[in-house]
Every structure is written in structure tokens, then in C-alpha cells.
Design a protein around this motif. Sequence first.
Motif, PDB file in Angstrom:
ATOM      1  N   GLY A 100       0.020   1.349 -17.569  1.00  0.00           N
ATOM      2  CA  GLY A 100       0.629  -0.341 -16.669  1.00  0.00           C
ATOM      3  C   GLY A 100       0.602  -0.304 -15.856  1.00  0.00           C
ATOM      4  O   GLY A 100       2.006  -0.558 -15.633  1.00  0.00           O
ATOM      5  N   HIS A 102      -1.608  -1.662 -13.064  1.00  0.00           N
ATOM      6  CA  HIS A 102      -2.688  -2.562 -12.733  1.00  0.00           C
ATOM      7  C   HIS A 102      -0.802  -3.566 -12.365  1.00  0.00           C
ATOM      8  O   HIS A 102       0.104  -4.287 -13.588  1.00  0.00           O
ATOM      9  N   ASP A 103      -1.001  -4.262 -10.590  1.00  0.00           N
ATOM     10  CA  ASP A 103      -0.507  -4.998 -10.889  1.00  0.00           C
ATOM     11  C   ASP A 103      -0.923  -6.093 -10.636  1.00  0.00           C
ATOM     12  O   ASP A 103      -2.132  -7.814  -9.808  1.00  0.00           O
ATOM     13  N   SER A 105      -0.992  -9.376 -11.235  1.00  0.00           N
ATOM     14  CA  SER A 105      -1.492 -11.183 -10.603  1.00  0.00           C
ATOM     15  C   SER A 105      -2.125 -10.661 -10.069  1.00  0.00           C
ATOM     16  O   SER A 105      -3.054 -11.738  -8.838  1.00  0.00           O
ATOM     17  N   ARG A 277       8.996   6.951  -5.669  1.00  0.00           N
ATOM     18  CA  ARG A 277      10.676   7.162  -6.752  1.00  0.00           C
ATOM     19  C   ARG A 277      11.392   8.279  -6.370  1.00  0.00           C
ATOM     20  O   ARG A 277      12.535   8.506  -6.859  1.00  0.00           O
TER      21      ARG A 277
ATOM     22  N   LEU B 101       5.021  -8.988 -14.095  1.00  0.00           N
ATOM     23  CA  LEU B 101       5.098  -9.062 -12.941  1.00  0.00           C
ATOM     24  C   LEU B 101       5.001  -8.232 -11.521  1.00  0.00           C
ATOM     25  O   LEU B 101       3.782  -7.406 -10.929  1.00  0.00           O
ATOM     26  N   HIS B 102       5.874  -6.613 -12.224  1.00  0.00           N
ATOM     27  CA  HIS B 102       6.117  -6.085 -10.998  1.00  0.00           C
ATOM     28  C   HIS B 102       4.829  -4.762 -10.824  1.00  0.00           C
ATOM     29  O   HIS B 102       4.111  -4.472 -12.251  1.00  0.00           O
ATOM     30  N   ASP B 103       3.834  -4.230  -9.373  1.00  0.00           N
ATOM     31  CA  ASP B 103       3.156  -3.440  -9.361  1.00  0.00           C
ATOM     32  C   ASP B 103       3.976  -2.290  -9.723  1.00  0.00           C
ATOM     33  O   ASP B 103       5.157  -1.517  -8.686  1.00  0.00           O
ATOM     34  N   LEU B 104       4.406  -1.839 -11.360  1.00  0.00           N
ATOM     35  CA  LEU B 104       4.901  -0.778 -11.854  1.00  0.00           C
ATOM     36  C   LEU B 104       4.711   0.271 -10.336  1.00  0.00           C
ATOM     37  O   LEU B 104       6.149   1.563 -10.479  1.00  0.00           O
ATOM     38  N   PRO B 175       8.930  -5.976 -22.908  1.00  0.00           N
ATOM     39  CA  PRO B 175       9.059  -5.388 -24.562  1.00  0.00           C
ATOM     40  C   PRO B 175       9.768  -4.043 -24.011  1.00  0.00           C
ATOM     41  O   PRO B 175      10.176  -3.797 -22.916  1.00  0.00           O
ATOM     42  N   HIS B 177       9.152  -1.312 -23.485  1.00  0.00           N
ATOM     43  CA  HIS B 177       8.171  -0.623 -22.598  1.00  0.00           C
ATOM     44  C   HIS B 177       8.815  -0.978 -21.216  1.00  0.00           C
ATOM     45  O   HIS B 177       8.892  -0.626 -19.850  1.00  0.00           O
ATOM     46  N   LEU B 178       8.505  -2.325 -20.451  1.00  0.00           N
ATOM     47  CA  LEU B 178       9.313  -2.818 -19.664  1.00  0.00           C
ATOM     48  C   LEU B 178      11.236  -2.741 -19.678  1.00  0.00           C
ATOM     49  O   LEU B 178      10.781  -2.150 -18.716  1.00  0.00           O
ATOM     50  N   ARG B 180      13.041  -0.641 -20.690  1.00  0.00           N
ATOM     51  CA  ARG B 180      13.153   0.942 -19.832  1.00  0.00           C
ATOM     52  C   ARG B 180      12.712   0.950 -18.855  1.00  0.00           C
ATOM     53  O   ARG B 180      12.672   2.232 -18.194  1.00  0.00           O
ATOM     54  N   ARG B 206       6.175 -14.560 -29.879  1.00  0.00           N
ATOM     55  CA  ARG B 206       5.971 -13.051 -29.588  1.00  0.00           C
ATOM     56  C   ARG B 206       6.994 -12.449 -28.399  1.00  0.00           C
ATOM     57  O   ARG B 206       7.525 -11.613 -28.474  1.00  0.00           O
ATOM     58  N   GLU B 217      15.360  -1.263 -30.128  1.00  0.00           N
ATOM     59  CA  GLU B 217      14.558   0.582 -29.287  1.00  0.00           C
ATOM     60  C   GLU B 217      15.835   1.260 -28.755  1.00  0.00           C
ATOM     61  O   GLU B 217      16.514   2.175 -28.298  1.00  0.00           O
ATOM     62  N   LEU B 271       3.253 -16.258  -9.144  1.00  0.00           N
ATOM     63  CA  LEU B 271       2.386 -14.477  -9.519  1.00  0.00           C
ATOM     64  C   LEU B 271       2.495 -15.506 -10.699  1.00  0.00           C
ATOM     65  O   LEU B 271       1.553 -14.184 -11.542  1.00  0.00           O
TER      66      LEU B 271
END
Lengths: 339, 339
Positions: A100, A102-103, A105, A277, B101-104, B175, B177-178, B180, B206, B217, B271
Motif C-alpha cells: 500500500g 503507492h502515491d 494519484s 514517523r 489518496l495519502h502517500d502513506l 477499509p 487497513h486505512l 488503522r 463496496r 474490526e 487528486l
Amino acid sequence: MTSPVVLVSNRGPVSFTEVDGELVGRRGGGGLVSGLAPLVAGTDTTWIAAALTPGDRLAASEGVIDAADMRVRTLDIDPTTLRLAYDVVCNSTLWFLHHGLHDLSRRPLFDRSWAEAWEAYRDYNQQFADVVAAEAPEGATVLVQDYHLALLGPRVREHRPDLTTVHFSHTPFAPPHLMRVLPTDAATELLEGMAGHTTCGFHSPRWADDYRASCREMLGHDVPTFVSPLAPDPDDLRAVAESDACATAFDRAADELGDRQVIVRVDRIELSKNLLRGFRAFDRLLHDRPDLREQVVFRSLGYPSRDGLPEYLAYRQEVEALADVVNRRWATDGWTPIE
Amino acid sequence: MTSPVVLVSNRGPVSFTEVDGELVGRRGGGGLVSGLAPLVAGTDTTWIAAALTPGDRLAASEGVIDAADMRVRTLDIDPTTLRLAYDVVCNSTLWFLHHGLHDLSRRPLFDRSWAEAWEAYRDYNQQFADVVAAEAPEGATVLVQDYHLALLGPRVREHRPDLTTVHFSHTPFAPPHLMRVLPTDAATELLEGMAGHTTCGFHSPRWADDYRASCREMLGHDVPTFVSPLAPDPDDLRAVAESDACATAFDRAADELGDRQVIVRVDRIELSKNLLRGFRAFDRLLHDRPDLREQVVFRSLGYPSRDGLPEYLAYRQEVEALADVVNRRWATDGWTPIE
């Protein structure tokens, strides 16, 4: 009698070097090799892997070689095919997708060169499948490691229905909303490739669930999975912990730290490791807890990884710049950052 | 007899301006208002929304106002609270999270200023809840719109158990995993806030599934949901399509285009809209299909959005630069890009 075992991975357990016209094999590193090599050493298992060094390529022509207490077969894949499959599909696409990272957009881009890389990935898998089909003993169990070799199962079983193929992922697996990021053809082929193994294993139930959910959504049926952890070999760890080298290093650290507390982290400099982080958290700890200033040493041992990929170069720069900021903010007299 | 309805959203259906000491209300834009206003106009529904303009703030002191065939109540929230709740929590965190859309590996950052923004978001929800509790008729159904107001249900029902509260999301939902990714306290409070409504609605199964999976969860139990589409009002669309203005614009476009084909896209520069991939796809189309060159006009109508956020400024620059590249590559004599 248990069936013979063939292990298949991109990176093998042994790295070969030519010394005075002789091939010398030395056990290599990496989490997968550390975890699996102790289970394989001294057994009849054949380990098939890509040739990654010039020595490995020489070894490829000699078939199965006994080295470092293992039976190793390297596979000489054309360097362009290997680079496209490994750098573009495995490291820049599948690793990012399964974690997970990838950026979305902006990346990934599925342009003409990606399509070419996908062809290389298919070819790379086919070459592995051909060698496995040729080398595996009758009735063997083939243990396929990681997303590099997701397409292996059906390609092997086409010619060798006697073999049992087990795919194991040492990474998370993309849930459906991330699998849909791939071109539909590639996503379907990838999932069909995985599902074409006898079964697929994962380290955690969550990752097995994500793989099954992706299969249900994109292939329309359920697939078999199992869950199994993998840890470093405890005997290996114990031997290191009891070594003189470890005792010496421990004493040196104790002298240097005195009665201060210490935080240690060891990582590849890799986007999934959350280094940014982690450094910010240490910065915030010292901000919020003046009593801990000068009382805690944070030692981060980060080693560069996949430096050929622009994402990793950028991330490394950010990590180093942030470490510098934290050092400048909190370091006191007599302290020097460790290079 | 059906129960009275109260509609609640961040952006209201009417924007107020002071003209010669009088408040004049005009119907505003945006997808939510376009979709819902035609259903509400001419009914007894009260629409409660944040005051976003100086005129809206003046209107706030007058209670419920009849304007543009609707009953509107604006809410004067302190500008700093509004900015922190809207820009930081809603637009920079929740919108990105729900859209993936976050670049995590870099964002979001949960630092001290984010914690302050989260407090503002709670306060913003509490202020809405107080007004709803004061204004809603006995036994009313409160229709709460979008992630801005995820915490409203339990805060309203604490004082007004007679009300039915329905939350509706006009976006995807993160979902597990996001979810969290958020600080655990905030994620739990957000899900408990949503689950504290009588039920929660989504545009697609969805997104409802993702919300329910996150609740299972993180809260440990299932929650009620429903699915309902929302589209622009067909009568509104038909009126525009049959207008003289539309006929004139159509004739002008037909003159300009001749027998060329045309592709039109209309987006906020945002984005989640995949503008970069869309332009690259057009570039690839002209590369792969020489027969289409000079035969297809691609008109992209993109309007700037959320320009106060650095992510949007950066994205807009990338979009404009890429459009420029595509224009330079394929534009032919006599053609000028549209500003």
C-alpha cells in the motif's frame, strides 16, 4: 517417507565468486535466506534461484552445486529481462502495491515500458518453471517464495502434474481495491498464477484474507490458503548472543551509554519501515518529556536499499535530512552523530 | 403522516449576501447541493449548514430563513475552529483517507497541531448537534450529510432520543487497513460516531462493506447500513439541455469541431479525479493511432479546488504541466489551447 523438496526464490541462499578458477559459494543475507536456510541446510532440498552475480552466472552452467551445506541451482536469466522483471514489476510495482505504498494519484504508471516489463516478468517466471520442471524429483513438493514468482505454479504443473506446488508470500497481499489498480489483464494473470499453486501461504491471517478477497472479486471463486509464521532461527540467534564478539560490543555500548536508556532500530531504508514517523516520534518524545533529554540515546542503524530506484533515493534523502534535524535540535555537547 | 425532516451538511444550499442592508439568498453549487436541493425545495425540510461567507454569518443570527424556496438555518462557527475542522481534518485527512489518496510513507502526520485540529472537529460536530437538538421538530428524521459530520448522531440523540438520525456518505469509506492509519482514539471515536446514527447510507455496496468491515474490526460489532444512489435531478438536466443557451453553445461547438470527434471531461482539479492518467491516456491514444491525429479534440474543463491546501496546489501544477506537454506534442497549426 516424505516427498523430496525443491525450494525456489529470486535470491538464493549462496552467492558464488570465482577465486583462482574455482567457484566459491558463501551463504548470503536477507530475511528470506536467514529464515529458510537453517531449515534446508544438510537436507536433500534443491534450492533454485536467479543468478545475481557474475559468479552465480558461472555457477548456472554447472547445474546443481553443493555449497554451504546446501544443494543450489542458479538460473542465468538475461540481465535485461531480470532488470525489468525485478526492478520494474517486482520492486516498483508489486512490492509497493502489496504494502500500500503507492502515491496513487501519480503512481504507478502503466505505459508502454511497463507493458514490456510485464512481458519480462512472465518470461522470468517461465524460465524458472522450465528449470523446476527439469530438475524436480518425481512427486516433489515445490516451495515457491514470494511475489517474484507468482506465476510459477500453473507453468510448472502444465508439464509436471506429479508435483505439489506451494506458494508462500513473505509480504502483505494487496486487497481488492489495490489489485484493481493493476491493468485488469495483469491482475487476473497474477491471481490466476497464485491460485494455480496447490495452496498459498501467508504470515498473517489478514494477508491471507486480502488475497482470498482479491481472488473472490476478480476471479469469482474462493482459493485455498494457509497461515504460518517465519522467524529467524533461535539457535542462530543464541549463537550470536553467546559469542565473544557480542560480549565485546555489549561492553563497549555499556561504557558509552552509562546509565542512559537506549532505543535501537535496525532497518533497510525502505518506505514500508516508517522511518520518518519513527524519527518524528522520538523528536516529540524529547519535546514532551524534558526529563528524558540527555537521558535517552536513539541509535538507528539504517542501511541503504534498492538504491537504483528513484523512490528509494528520494526516501533516503528525506530520512537523512530528518535525522539531521532531530540531531541538531537535541544533540548536546560531547555528542557526535554516528555515520 | 410522514415525520418532519431536518437536513444537515457543512455547505448549505443557499449562500447569503448583504445587499443594501437586506440579506439575499442564492442557491449555491456543488454536487451535494445539486443532488439534494431539488428534493428539498418547496417542502417543510429545514436545512442546517455552516456559515461560510460574511452574509451567511449575518444570516446565522436570524435563525431559520426562507430563501430560494427552502428553509435554511446557518451556523456561525468560529473561523479558526471551522478552518481546523474543515481544512485539516475533513479535507486533508478524512477525504484523503476515504479515497485512499495519502502517500502513506509520508502522510498524514499526526503531530500536535493535528491533535488540536481533531479537537476542533469534535467541537464543530458538537455545535451542529446543539443546533439540531434545539431546532428539530418532535420525532423528526435528521439526514446528516458526509464525513464532516460523522460524530453528530450520538451527540444529537443524547438530548433528543425522539429523533431518527441517518448519516449519508457521498464518498467512499476507508477499509480497515486505512482506518488503522488514524490514531486509534480518533478512528474509534469516528466509527462510534457513525455507528451512533440510526443507520448509515452509502452510494455503493463496496463502500458500505468497507465501513462495516472497519466497524467489525475496530468496534467489534456489526452496524446497520443501506445503499442508495444519488444523481443530478433529471428535470434540472432536461431544462438545461432544452435551453436556448445550450442550443447556442452546441451550434458554436459544432462549427468549431466540424467532423472531428470530441472528448470532453469536466472535473475539479482534484487528486481523486485521475487527471494525470487521463491526459497520459490521450497522449498514448494519439501515439498509437496515427489515424486519429487532428481528428480528435480533447477538451478538459478543470476548475481549481481547495487551493488553500498544498497538495492541491502541487497537483494543479502537475496537471497543467502535463496538459502543456500533450498540447506541445500534438497541437497543429491553427490550433490554440483553451485557457
